[in-house]
Design an enzyme around this catalytic site. Structure first.
Site, PDB file in Angstrom:
ATOM      1  N   SER A   8     -60.508   8.208 -65.198  1.00  0.00           N
ATOM      2  CA  SER A   8     -61.312   9.251 -64.548  1.00  0.00           C
ATOM      3  C   SER A   8     -61.728   8.811 -63.157  1.00  0.00           C
ATOM      4  O   SER A   8     -62.461   7.829 -62.996  1.00  0.00           O
ATOM      5  CB  SER A   8     -62.561   9.546 -65.377  1.00  0.00           C
ATOM      6  OG  SER A   8     -63.437  10.349 -64.610  1.00  0.00           O
ATOM      7  N   HIS A  33     -57.437  11.724 -64.582  1.00  0.00           N
ATOM      8  CA  HIS A  33     -58.432  12.674 -65.097  1.00  0.00           C
ATOM      9  C   HIS A  33     -59.405  13.034 -63.974  1.00  0.00           C
ATOM     10  O   HIS A  33     -59.988  12.163 -63.333  1.00  0.00           O
ATOM     11  CB  HIS A  33     -59.170  12.031 -66.271  1.00  0.00           C
ATOM     12  CG  HIS A  33     -60.119  12.930 -66.992  1.00  0.00           C
ATOM     13  ND1 HIS A  33     -59.710  13.852 -67.940  1.00  0.00           N
ATOM     14  CD2 HIS A  33     -61.469  13.052 -66.920  1.00  0.00           C
ATOM     15  CE1 HIS A  33     -60.767  14.489 -68.427  1.00  0.00           C
ATOM     16  NE2 HIS A  33     -61.849  14.023 -67.821  1.00  0.00           N
ATOM     17  N   ASP A  35     -62.717  15.163 -63.000  1.00  0.00           N
ATOM     18  CA  ASP A  35     -63.910  15.799 -63.558  1.00  0.00           C
ATOM     19  C   ASP A  35     -64.592  16.692 -62.533  1.00  0.00           C
ATOM     20  O   ASP A  35     -65.170  16.205 -61.559  1.00  0.00           O
ATOM     21  CB  ASP A  35     -64.913  14.719 -63.994  1.00  0.00           C
ATOM     22  CG  ASP A  35     -64.470  14.002 -65.256  1.00  0.00           C
ATOM     23  OD1 ASP A  35     -64.206  14.682 -66.264  1.00  0.00           O
ATOM     24  OD2 ASP A  35     -64.400  12.760 -65.230  1.00  0.00           O
ATOM     25  N   MET A  37     -67.585  19.243 -61.787  1.00  0.00           N
ATOM     26  CA  MET A  37     -68.912  19.598 -62.313  1.00  0.00           C
ATOM     27  C   MET A  37     -69.653  20.481 -61.324  1.00  0.00           C
ATOM     28  O   MET A  37     -69.619  20.214 -60.113  1.00  0.00           O
ATOM     29  CB  MET A  37     -69.743  18.330 -62.528  1.00  0.00           C
ATOM     30  CG  MET A  37     -69.083  17.310 -63.425  1.00  0.00           C
ATOM     31  SD  MET A  37     -70.125  15.864 -63.595  1.00  0.00           S
ATOM     32  CE  MET A  37     -69.088  14.835 -64.624  1.00  0.00           C
ATOM     33  N   HIS A  66     -60.504  18.535 -65.767  1.00  0.00           N
ATOM     34  CA  HIS A  66     -61.542  18.843 -66.771  1.00  0.00           C
ATOM     35  C   HIS A  66     -62.653  19.628 -66.069  1.00  0.00           C
ATOM     36  O   HIS A  66     -63.412  19.071 -65.281  1.00  0.00           O
ATOM     37  CB  HIS A  66     -62.068  17.508 -67.337  1.00  0.00           C
ATOM     38  CG  HIS A  66     -63.178  17.632 -68.320  1.00  0.00           C
ATOM     39  ND1 HIS A  66     -63.934  16.542 -68.714  1.00  0.00           N
ATOM     40  CD2 HIS A  66     -63.671  18.697 -69.012  1.00  0.00           C
ATOM     41  CE1 HIS A  66     -64.842  16.930 -69.598  1.00  0.00           C
ATOM     42  NE2 HIS A  66     -64.715  18.233 -69.789  1.00  0.00           N
ATOM     43  N   MET A  68     -66.029  21.308 -65.925  1.00  0.00           N
ATOM     44  CA  MET A  68     -67.367  21.410 -66.521  1.00  0.00           C
ATOM     45  C   MET A  68     -68.164  22.387 -65.662  1.00  0.00           C
ATOM     46  O   MET A  68     -69.099  22.017 -64.950  1.00  0.00           O
ATOM     47  CB  MET A  68     -68.019  20.023 -66.576  1.00  0.00           C
ATOM     48  CG  MET A  68     -67.412  19.145 -67.671  1.00  0.00           C
ATOM     49  SD  MET A  68     -67.728  17.397 -67.413  1.00  0.00           S
ATOM     50  CE  MET A  68     -66.377  17.030 -66.287  1.00  0.00           C
ATOM     51  N   MET A 137     -65.260  15.618 -76.648  1.00  0.00           N
ATOM     52  CA  MET A 137     -66.234  14.899 -75.811  1.00  0.00           C
ATOM     53  C   MET A 137     -66.990  13.905 -76.691  1.00  0.00           C
ATOM     54  O   MET A 137     -67.584  14.290 -77.698  1.00  0.00           O
ATOM     55  CB  MET A 137     -67.237  15.866 -75.179  1.00  0.00           C
ATOM     56  CG  MET A 137     -66.678  16.769 -74.093  1.00  0.00           C
ATOM     57  SD  MET A 137     -65.862  15.911 -72.723  1.00  0.00           S
ATOM     58  CE  MET A 137     -67.160  14.813 -72.132  1.00  0.00           C
ATOM     59  N   PHE A 143     -71.973  12.790 -66.790  1.00  0.00           N
ATOM     60  CA  PHE A 143     -72.034  11.496 -66.101  1.00  0.00           C
ATOM     61  C   PHE A 143     -71.038  10.504 -66.709  1.00  0.00           C
ATOM     62  O   PHE A 143     -70.800  10.537 -67.919  1.00  0.00           O
ATOM     63  CB  PHE A 143     -73.443  10.904 -66.200  1.00  0.00           C
ATOM     64  CG  PHE A 143     -74.490  11.807 -65.614  1.00  0.00           C
ATOM     65  CD1 PHE A 143     -74.779  11.776 -64.255  1.00  0.00           C
ATOM     66  CD2 PHE A 143     -75.156  12.721 -66.426  1.00  0.00           C
ATOM     67  CE1 PHE A 143     -75.727  12.645 -63.716  1.00  0.00           C
ATOM     68  CE2 PHE A 143     -76.108  13.588 -65.891  1.00  0.00           C
ATOM     69  CZ  PHE A 143     -76.395  13.550 -64.525  1.00  0.00           C
ATOM     70  N   GLY A 145     -70.080   6.464 -67.559  1.00  0.00           N
ATOM     71  CA  GLY A 145     -70.831   5.279 -67.964  1.00  0.00           C
ATOM     72  C   GLY A 145     -71.814   5.471 -69.100  1.00  0.00           C
ATOM     73  O   GLY A 145     -72.708   4.641 -69.301  1.00  0.00           O
ATOM     74  N   ASP A 175     -62.966  11.779 -74.476  1.00  0.00           N
ATOM     75  CA  ASP A 175     -63.570  11.574 -73.149  1.00  0.00           C
ATOM     76  C   ASP A 175     -65.035  11.181 -73.273  1.00  0.00           C
ATOM     77  O   ASP A 175     -65.851  11.952 -73.785  1.00  0.00           O
ATOM     78  CB  ASP A 175     -63.434  12.892 -72.363  1.00  0.00           C
ATOM     79  CG  ASP A 175     -63.905  12.777 -70.920  1.00  0.00           C
ATOM     80  OD1 ASP A 175     -64.257  11.663 -70.479  1.00  0.00           O
ATOM     81  OD2 ASP A 175     -63.912  13.820 -70.242  1.00  0.00           O
ATOM     82  N   GLY A 177     -67.311   7.198 -72.715  1.00  0.00           N
ATOM     83  CA  GLY A 177     -67.625   5.925 -73.360  1.00  0.00           C
ATOM     84  C   GLY A 177     -66.446   5.279 -74.057  1.00  0.00           C
ATOM     85  O   GLY A 177     -66.618   4.450 -74.951  1.00  0.00           O
ATOM     86  N   GLY A 197     -63.331   6.036 -67.574  1.00  0.00           N
ATOM     87  CA  GLY A 197     -63.877   5.940 -66.226  1.00  0.00           C
ATOM     88  C   GLY A 197     -64.375   4.538 -65.970  1.00  0.00           C
ATOM     89  O   GLY A 197     -63.684   3.695 -65.387  1.00  0.00           O
TER      90      GLY A 197
HETATM   91  C1  DX5 Z   1     -68.204  12.937 -68.390  1.00  0.00           C
HETATM   92  C2  DX5 Z   1     -66.805  13.060 -67.856  1.00  0.00           C
HETATM   93  C3  DX5 Z   1     -65.965  11.889 -68.124  1.00  0.00           C
HETATM   94  C4  DX5 Z   1     -66.411  10.618 -67.444  1.00  0.00           C
HETATM   95  C5  DX5 Z   1     -66.041   9.504 -68.370  1.00  0.00           C
HETATM   96  O1  DX5 Z   1     -68.857  14.132 -68.302  1.00  0.00           O
HETATM   97  O2  DX5 Z   1     -66.148  14.188 -68.431  1.00  0.00           O
HETATM   98  O3  DX5 Z   1     -64.590  12.130 -67.865  1.00  0.00           O
HETATM   99  O4  DX5 Z   1     -65.827  10.400 -66.194  1.00  0.00           O
HETATM  100  O5  DX5 Z   1     -66.580   8.328 -67.894  1.00  0.00           O
HETATM  101  P1  DX5 Z   1     -66.761   7.057 -68.809  1.00  0.00           P
HETATM  102  O6  DX5 Z   1     -65.386   6.678 -69.300  1.00  0.00           O
HETATM  103  O7  DX5 Z   1     -67.357   6.052 -67.882  1.00  0.00           O
HETATM  104  O8  DX5 Z   1     -67.652   7.440 -69.948  1.00  0.00           O
HETATM  105 ZN    ZN Z   2     -63.901  14.354 -68.223  1.00  0.00          ZN
END
Ligand code: DX5
Ligand code: ZN
Length: 217
Positions: A8, A33, A35, A37, A66, A68, A137, A143, A145, A175, A177, A197
């Site tokens: 990501s 990937h 993201d 938002m 993706h 959001m 998810m 976010f 991390g 997706d 953690g 990510g």
């Molecule tokens: C969260 C995103 C993820 C995010 C994952 O809302 O959709 O794609 O970047 O990041 P990590 O892998 O650090 O959880």
């Molecule tokens: Zn994502």
């Protein structure tokens, strides 16, 4: 077949985006990937078309977008034109899911649906045959991390069962953690693609981490 790794770019260094995209180009990651938002569907704002276009200019990797955002239907064509190969929308963000999936496919992009942690897999029963991807998810979106929500592994098993029962060719992506500590259990449960990510970009050798994630089983 090894799992698809989808780093990501939310966790990339935006001031060195070209460098980070080149790193991904030279890695074993098959997908990138992206993201998007909007600060409404999720409590954070990331980036939109110009950044996707800029990434597309520097990569031939499969762009996994993706969304959001609320009312994503307004933008499918623009995301496809900006470089999306796959467009994933949230079940929770649309009223007319069947129609929205058809609209994505009409652009020529592949279609995915994402489920928040509190949304059961069963809501996809009537559309699963239309989908190229189911995104489970494993954090509340917004976010990078965050900590992996363990129940996501059960949801991957449920999604796998639904896909097999329906004859759908959808693959399951996870997706949030995801990292070397849980990649194996997710692949064993049926995941075909892993978003990562922090697990990739916060390590000293991101391409080595991608390689290791790809070997997860
Ligand atoms: C969260 C995103 C993820 C995010 C994952 O809302 O959709 O794609 O970047 O990041 P990590 O892998 O650090 O959880
Ligand atoms: Zn994502």
């Amino acid at each position: 077949m090894s799992v698809i790794v989808a780093p990501s770019v939310l966790s990339a260094d935006f001031a060195n985006l070209q460098r980070d995209v080149e790193m991904l180009n030279n890695s074993e990651a098959e997908w990138i990937h992206i993201d998007v938002m909007d600060g409404v569907f999720v409590p954070n704002i990331s980036f939109g078309f110009p950044v996707l276009q800029a990434i597309r200019k520097h990569t031939n990797k499969f762009c996994d977008v993706h969304l959001m955002i609320v009312q994503p239907e307004r933008y499918f064509k623009q995301f496809k034109d900006a470089g999306a190969d796959l467009i994933t929308i949230h079940y929770e963000a649309v009223v007319h899911l069947d129609s929205a999936i058809h609209q994505i496919k009409a652009t020529g992009a592949k279609a995915g649906v994402a489920l928040n942690p509190a949304t059961p897999v069963s809501v996809l029963k009537e559309v699963i045959h239309l989908l190229d991807l189911v995104l489970i998810m494993s954090v509340n979106p917004g976010f990078g991390g965050q900590k992996f929500i363990a129940n996501a592994t059960n949801k991957v098993r449920e999604a796998k069962a639904l896909i097999e029962a329906s004859g759908s060719s959808a693959i399951i992506e996870v997706d949030g953690g995801v990292g070397l500590g849980n990649a194996g259990e997710l692949v064993a449960a049926g995941a075909g693609a892993l978003v990562a990510g922090n697990a990739v970009f916060a390590t000293p050798n991101p391409s080595e981490t991608i390689k290791q994630l790809r070997q997860a089983k």
